[in-house]
Design an enzyme around this catalytic site. Structure first.
Site, short mmCIF file in Angstrom:
data_model
loop_
_atom_site.label_atom_id
_atom_site.label_comp_id
_atom_site.label_asym_id
_atom_site.label_seq_id
_atom_site.Cartn_x
_atom_site.Cartn_y
_atom_site.Cartn_z
N ALA A 9 15.77 -3.69 4.28
CA ALA A 9 15.65 -3.13 5.53
C ALA A 9 16.93 -2.87 6.10
O ALA A 9 17.70 -3.54 6.26
CB ALA A 9 14.63 -3.94 6.47
N CYS A 10 17.04 -1.66 6.75
CA CYS A 10 18.36 -0.95 7.07
C CYS A 10 18.27 -0.29 8.43
O CYS A 10 17.05 0.33 8.82
CB CYS A 10 19.26 -0.22 5.99
SG CYS A 10 19.11 -1.15 4.35
#
Length: 465
Positions: A9-10
């Site tokens: 997740a970014c």
């Protein structure tokens, strides 16, 4: 074959050269591990002889023959290679940058029309397969697009490319299809794990690219749901998870950069692109990608709201940030020192953002020599230790962190001013930066450990002297 993987997740920010204070292009992304994981990272230089000629993915097992003429490039791979390379972000010697990947969302209609491909390529592979072979941002889109059409992908991703003139963002569409958009020079983009590209025009090759059969793919599968081709509407999602995990991050960044435009955190129509209220700087990017909804009822460290609101939304600066790479390409600087990779390790609210020159043969051991053993002798682990200590006594310790960030980022800016001049050796410059950061970061560790030790629960005010 079948396999299991955990997507990362970014949060991504892209800024066109007309929207930055110095005319540079900037692509930035935090790499965030899955829940419960903390991936140790390092910043290295990949020499051509280190680049595989026959590539095999660990996650999917795919095997691909690669060209025999790779360029040197920087990367921020995992220290533990059990699950593959995960090169994530870097710049090659042609001053072309790539950040891969931002996990995004895709709806069931699209995945039914073009299923994901077990044994395809994914985040683990993309930087290694593309960055050493491209000479422009547009060429990066084209090479990755060809790989997706040939091999497919097992996950949904957004990938950023930049050169000194252009920024492109590619989003995968199902297993084999993709669409890409050029970021306008006067705009910035926010991508918070959600499909971003909105209206696109297949006839406008200057600003859009897509799979060769995209129009036919959309028509055959009845994917068009509005008058125009809108990628977010056709291929994306608007779920409850989006509303608490994704959209609030775009909302907060856009409130920072364009406060006159009003949205709510869970709105489905927060735009992919926006114009900033002022020219954006490296410091703005650091502030945004370190943020945790300060000044709102959603701040987990704040005094506003209550325990429900403070933990309602997923922060940008989260405990499982692995690293941040801000890739800056500057048109007014000589080509041999044009590219900077500003980077930080561990949880962003407690880390500083510092610049290394990428046109070098090696990185300082303090940045490149991360071990799997926890040690304050390398830059990754000392930042992880500081974050864990400060979090436990945030109010007491955060002033020390803020002073450290101001001092070291100011040093970083001065470091760039001095070493942009002709005749400066860039490896020596990077080594000096590492020396300063080691001293300053160890001093911060000493300060926050002192605070944490004094506030331990087994403390007692009476002593025997």
């Amino acid at each position: 074959m079948s396999f299991q993987y955990e997507p990362t997740a970014c949060t991504t920010i892209l800024i066109g050269k007309g929207a930055t204070n110095d005319g540079s292009t900037i692509i930035a992304r935090t790499e965030d591990a899955p829940n419960g994981a903390f991936n140790a990272k390092k910043l290295i230089v990949m020499q051509p002889e280190m680049q595989p000629r026959h590539y095999k993915s660990v996650v999917s097992g795919i095997e691909i023959d690669l060209p025999d003429d790779p360029m040197r490039y920087t990367a921020t791979p995992d220290v533990d290679e059990t699950h593959g390379i995960w090169g994530e972000a870097g710049v090659n010697i042609e001053n072309v940058a790539m950040s891969a990947t931002e996990t995004i969302t895709t709806n069931a209609r699209t995945l039914g029309a073009d299923p994901l491909v077990d044994g395809g390529i994914g985040e683990e592979d993309m930087l290694t397969l593309v960055l050493p072979y491209i000479h422009s941002a547009r060429e990066g889109v084209q090479r990755l697009g060809e790989l997706l059409a040939t091999y497919g992908t097992y996950e949904m991703n957004g990938i950023a490319f930049s050169d000194v003139n252009e920024i492109w963002f590619l989003e995968t569409v199902g297993g084999h299809h993709w669409v890409a958009q050029r970021v306008p020079d006067d705009a910035y983009v926010t991508v918070p794990n959600q499909r971003g590209i909105e209206v696109f025009d297949l006839n406008d090759s200057k600003n859009f690219m897509a799979s060769d059969d995209m129009a036919q793919f959309i028509a055959d599968n009845h994917l068009q749901v509005s008058a125009n081709y809108n990628a977010r509407d056709m291929f994306g999602t608007h779920t409850e998870m989006d509303h608490v995990y994704n959209t609030p991050r775009a909302w907060y960044i856009q409130q920072m950069f364009t406060p006159a435009v009003k949205h709510e955190p869970m709105d489905d129509d927060i735009p992919f692109m926006q114009r900033p209220a002022h020219k954006l700087t490296i410091d703005d990017v650091h502030a945004a990608l370190s943020s945790h909804y300060q000044g709102t009822i959603y701040d987990p460290y704040g005094q506003m709201g209550d325990e429900t609101t403070r933990h309602l939304f997923r922060p940008i600066g989260i405990n499982r940030n692995c690293d941040l790479s801000v890739l800056q390409l500057r048109g007014d600087v000589a080509a041999d020192r044009r590219a900077l990779q500003w980077f930080a390790f561990s949880s962003m609210p407690f880390a500083s953002l510092i610049p290394v020159y990428t046109n070098v043969n090696k990185m300082p051991e303090y940045f490149a020599g991360t071990t799997l053993r926890v040690s304050s002798e390398n830059y990754y682990w000392i930042n992880r230790l500081i974050a864990g200590l400060v979090d436990a006594n945030y109010a007491e310790a955060i002033p020390m962190v803020e002073r450290y960030q101001l001092k070291t980022m100011a040093f970083g800016h001065r470091h760039v001013q001095l070493n942009d001049q002709p005749g400066q050796d860039l490896e020596t410059a990077n080594a000096k930066l590492a020396e300063v950061m080691k001293v300053e970061t160890e001093d911060l560790l000493n300060q926050v450990l002192y605070i944490r030790s004094n506030l331990m629960k087994n403390g007692y005010s009476r002593s025997d002297n």
